[in-house]
Design an enzyme around this catalytic site. Structure first.
Site, mmCIF file in Angstrom:
data_model
loop_
_atom_site.group_PDB
_atom_site.id
_atom_site.type_symbol
_atom_site.label_atom_id
_atom_site.label_comp_id
_atom_site.label_asym_id
_atom_site.label_seq_id
_atom_site.Cartn_x
_atom_site.Cartn_y
_atom_site.Cartn_z
ATOM 1 N N ASN A 295 0.845 -1.196 0.000
ATOM 2 C CA ASN A 295 0.000 0.000 0.000
ATOM 3 C C ASN A 295 0.874 1.237 0.000
ATOM 4 O OD1 ASN A 295 -1.355 2.136 2.219
ATOM 5 N ND2 ASN A 295 -2.710 1.490 0.568
ATOM 6 N N GLU B 256 -1.568 1.063 -5.311
ATOM 7 C CA GLU B 256 -1.634 2.405 -5.887
ATOM 8 C C GLU B 256 -0.606 2.619 -6.989
ATOM 9 O OE1 GLU B 256 -3.492 2.628 -1.876
ATOM 10 O OE2 GLU B 256 -1.640 1.761 -2.656
ATOM 11 N N ASP C 207 -4.313 21.907 9.680
ATOM 12 C CA ASP C 207 -4.925 21.009 8.707
ATOM 13 C C ASP C 207 -5.628 21.784 7.597
ATOM 14 O OD1 ASP C 207 -5.710 18.497 7.619
ATOM 15 O OD2 ASP C 207 -5.745 17.680 9.649
#
Length: 418
Positions: free
Chosen positions: A129, A192, A239
């Site tokens: 991953n 991916e 964020d």
């Protein structure tokens, strides 16, 4: 990088706050800082901070990005090109003090790696991953990594249950389309990098790392382990919404080796900048697209808007066929992306990439008591500053800004037709 227009800044700049302040002055430019105080490696930022740059990396138009990503996800390609670390990299013992990792804001928990893609294998199945994570520097060879319940989190929990550390590699500084592929939401048993290979028409090259992981041909590769049973304070960190996230106990990475290509550059993503927003939010657009298309097949396109942090606001265009299509789209979009807070549905004559055109649709095609849906006490995003601190709920709003099919002549845009 070779196809990007780059603003080069040669003034001596500190990695503590000063570099990030300079980057904030160029929100949609690609910037290279060549003279970081105490470092030989330049910093680059903004390689994916506009949809135009992302579209160019995918060899498509801006309006085709979602379709291109969906095609790559549906038709991944096995990678056949590999090199070994010794072929192109200089290897050293891990020492983060040699890399110009930025501290972005004065209340940050520390310096943060923001463009690091972490590679790991499922300890049970061996499936690899890739996912991008923020990582806070603890010392010269330790990082605290923010993990949310997705693939890497699952792999790490499995390893902890086995009382084993999890081997990882971190790639920094790669092709924009490969970086985008690492952020896509694909099935847990998919890779991916096979999506990235589809983006690159089968020409992706992967590097064989020392512990079997295969990572993109990046400027900097770090190798280490996620340590079973260890946690450290991570945060504060700014964020998507330009507000501080919480301080949490997060897993710890211990690094062993670092590898550099010749003339390597360190890629820094500015927290709350357009690159951060697009790389986190844009890969959610295919999920919304697929869900809405199952509900209204005449869907035209979907965008998570930059003004909504590419996370909380969506605009959806459809070719309306029945009077209730807009309402059905609203419900499908909100269900597809649970963090979504506000969604606007418009007709195909409205450019969803133009905020002014969306506002025009709201101004001329919305009757508030009929076309606005309000859903209180719905589960929202942890990034939403107004979400309830006790249960995480918020109020969601859907706006049906489509024309009434009963009186289409009233909404004809004359400048489009004459």
């Amino acid at each position: 990088m070779k196809d990007l227009k780059v603003i080069q800044i040669d003034d001596e700049i500190s990695t503590e706050y000063e570099a990030a302040k300079v980057l904030r002055e160029y929100p949609k430019d690609t910037v290279m800082l060549t003279n970081l105080k105490g470092f030989d490696i330049p910093v680059v930022s903004g390689i994916c901070n506009t949809r135009e740059k992302i579209a160019k990396s995918l060899n498509c138009e801006v309006s085709e990005i979602t379709a291109k990503v969906i095609d790559g996800m549906n038709n991944p390609q096995k990678v056949s090109n590999f090199i070994d670390l010794k072929d192109e990299y200089t290897s050293k013992r891990a020492n983060l003090e040699k890399i110009p990792i930025l501290t972005h804001y004065k209340r940050d928990g520390g310096a943060y790696i923001t463009a690091g893609v972490v590679f790991a294998r499922d300890p049970e199945t061996g499936v690899q991953n890739a996912s991008i994570h923020r990582m806070m520097v603890i010392d010269k060879n330790h990082l605290a990594i923010r993990l949310v319940p997705r693939n890497l989190y699952t792999y790490f929990k499995k390893a902890e249950e086995m009382k084993k550390d999890l081997d990882i590699a971190i790639a920094i500084g790669m092709d924009p389309s490969t970086l985008l592929a690492s952020t896509t939401s694909i099935p847990i048993d998919a890779d991916e990098m096979e999506v990235a290979n589809a983006f690159k028409d089968g020409e992706l090259t992967l590097v064989n790392c020392n512990h079997g992981l295969k990572v993109p041909d990046a400027d900097i590769i770090l190798e280490g382990k996620l340590l079973a049973g260890e946690r450290a304070k991570e945060g504060p960190f700014v964020d998507l919404t330009d507000t501080y996230d919480l301080i949490r106990d997060e897993p710890v990475i211990k690094l062993s080796k670092m590898h550099f290509k010749e003339n390597a550059m360190y890629h820094a993503i500015l927290p709350a900048g357009f690159e951060h927003k697009l790389l986190q939010g844009l890969p959610q657009e295919p999920r919304i697209f697929n869900a809405v298309k199952n509900t209204v097949p005449t869907l035209q396109n979907v965008v998570l808007t930059e003004g909504g942090c590419c996370w909380l606001h969506a605009a959806v265009s459809i070719k309306k066929q029945t009077q209730g299509d807009g309402k059905n789209v609203i419900m499908a979009a909100l269900a597809a992306h649970p963090s979504l807070k506000h969604v606007v549905v418009v007709d195909e004559d409205v450019d969803i990439f133009d905020p002014q055109d969306i506002e025009y649709a709201i101004a001329t095609r919305v009757k508030g008591d009929e076309d606005i849906i309000i859903i209180p006490k719905a589960r929202g995003s942890s990034l939403d500053p107004v979400a309830s601190e006790t249960d995480g709920t918020t109020t969601k709003v859907g706006i049906d800004a489509t024309k009434s099919i009963l009186e289409p002549h009233k909404f004809e845009r004359v400048s489009f037709s004459e």
